[in-house]
Design an enzyme around this catalytic site. Structure first.
Site: not given
Ligand code: UGA
Length: 434
Positions: A30, A35, A121, A152, A208, A253, A260, A320, A327
């Site tokens: 990097d 960092k 991505t 992923f 996604n 929710g 992402c 989450k 973010r």
């Molecule tokens: C997401 C994808 O799940 C990953 O597979 C992907 O690699 C990643 O983006 C990426 O592109 O790097 P992430 O953003 O870490 O992962 O989090 P998620 O667990 O997918 O949750 C995303 C948002 O959806 C959160 O705000 C969560 O609260 C919300 N969510 C999730 C809901 O409101 N309901 C659900 O049933 C699931």
């Protein structure tokens, strides 16, 4: 296999540690020297369960090192994983400046055949630009290939996702690149799908956006449930019992946030529109998600009428659970709206409070951070839950209620059993159920 991971953000750090764990010799590089220094000392810039231990173990074993000398890292490696950021640009498309910069750096240091792997991505067709850029700036006849290997991993379970993936997508256009990539993921060969590069790039955005669509869909059903006697938790359960639908990502929710889904959804809309494809379905997914915060605040207003001069406790700030990341967190728009309406906020999060402080500094009057949920609830006219942290389930709600000015409880993640919370004397509102 000698691998350089270029960029040490979320994806870069996990990729570097994970590939080292697979037995490869990995350099994480990097340009931010301070960092790199901190990472070398074992200070990890993000909160991610298991990452510290994985990095430390591989640094100790000597399979992993970190360097601020990107040129040397490129020269020494056979395979280059590009993990730099692709933030959202002004028009919703991904800003590709960092990918272009790394492509030039690779071109200038191409000292033998290398595979350049897109891990961040990126929009479909990015490989064409990377190829063109490297060809434009390279100073010799050395050959290279571009491959796509989208990541992923989910924040909060990133290490687990990397070490035990559901699938590994490899987009290639030469046998040489394919063979190298297959060797890298040898231990997961039963999980590999090899495609062409455009397909691999699209699989990431398509996945996604589909998950985002699933969340907006159940949130739409939640709106319907609120106007009927239906219960969205049971609607989701009933739908999820059909294996064609599946139970996951059907949690209603206050909407999806993070680095992402919101960004990738907008990027795919822009990609489609640029290609002349009608992207209304995904635009609606985004619109439903944007409306979640307003609908949530309407519940608060229906309980308190006027928000000005009220004290609102907000539990959960991260987008989450199991992350310190705020973010695109719905909590940001919620806190901003509360302040805009003249309310005072008392905030709590087990991990994300420091990151939130950068956006909403503590002033001791309008913005206060509690050291515990109970402290945040002190004197509050209402309590909002914005993140489904498991530890909130263990809260002593009777004590929380004692401390509040009014026992109004608005649960944006359907964490609690309505009957149990009401039995304690709260006025309890949640999402898509009575
Ligand atoms: C997401 C994808 O799940 C990953 O597979 C992907 O690699 C990643 O983006 C990426 O592109 O790097 P992430 O953003 O870490 O992962 O989090 P998620 O667990 O997918 O949750 C995303 C948002 O959806 C959160 O705000 C969560 O609260 C919300 N969510 C999730 C809901 O409101 N309901 C659900 O049933 C699931």
């Amino acid at each position: 296999m000698k691998i350089a991971v270029l960029g040490t953000g979320y994806v870069g750090l996990v990729t570097a540690a994970g590939l080292a764990e697979f037995g490869h010799s990995v350099v994480g590089a990097d340009k931010m020297a301070d960092k790199i220094e901190r990472i070398r000392r074992g200070e990890i810039p993000i909160y991610e369960p298991g990452l510290g231990a994985l990095l430390a173990a591989n640094l100790r074993r000597g399979t992993l090192s970190f360097s601020a000398d990107l040129a040397a890292a490129v020269q020494a490696a056979d395979v280059l994983f590009v993990c730099v950021g692709t933030p959202q640009g002004d028009d919703g498309s991904a800003d590709m400046a960092q990918i272009e910069e790394v492509s030039r750096l690779i071109a200038e240091n191409l000292n033998g055949y290398k595979v350049v792997v897109e891990k961040s991505t990126v929009p479909v067709k990015t490989s064409v630009w990377i190829k063109r850029t490297i060809s434009l700036y390279k100073k010799n006849e050395e050959e290279f290939d571009v491959a796509s290997n989208p990541e992923f991993l989910r924040e909060g379970s990133a290490v687990e996702d990397f070490l035990h993936p559901d699938r590994i997508i490899i987009g290639v256009e030469s046998d040489r690149a394919r063979d190298l990539m297959l060797r890298i993921y040898d231990r997961h060969k039963d999980r590999i799908l090899v495609t062409n590069i455009d397909t691999a790039e699209l699989i990431k955005h398509a996945s996604n956006s589909f998950l985002a669509l699933k969340i907006s869909y159940i949130n739409l059903m939640a709106n319907l449930c609120e106007r009927t006697e239906a219960d969205v938790e049971l609607v989701a359960k009933g739908m999820g019992l059909d294996p064609r639908i599946g139970a996951r990502f059907l949690k209603a929710g206050i909407g999806f946030g993070g680095s992402c889904f919101p960004k990738d959804l907008k990027a795919l809309i822009k990609i489609g529109e640029d290609l002349g494809v009608d992207m209304s379905l995904l635009k609606e997914t985004d619109r439903i998600n944007q409306a979640r915060v307003r609908l949530f605040l309407d519940k608060l207003k229906s309980a308190l009428w006027i928000l000005g001069d009220k004290t609102i406790a907000v539990l959960g700030l991260a987008f989450k659970p199991e992350t310190d990341d705020v973010r695109e967190a719905p909590s940001i728009r919620i806190v901003q709206a509360l302040l805009d309406e003249g309310a005072r906020v008392r905030l709590y999060d087990p991990k994300a409070a420091d990151n939130m402080r950068e956006l909403f500094p503590e002033d001791g009057v309008r913005v206060v951070y509690g050291a515990s949920p109970a402290e945040a609830a002190e004197g509050a006219n209402a309590l909002l839950v914005c993140t489904d942290w498991a530890e909130f389930l263990d809260l002593d709600l009777a004590n929380v209620k004692e401390r509040m000015a009014n026992p109004i409880f608005i649960d944006g993640r359907n964490l609690y059993d309505p009957a149990a919370v009401r039995a304690l004397g709260f006025e309890y509102f949640s999402i898509g159920r009575k």
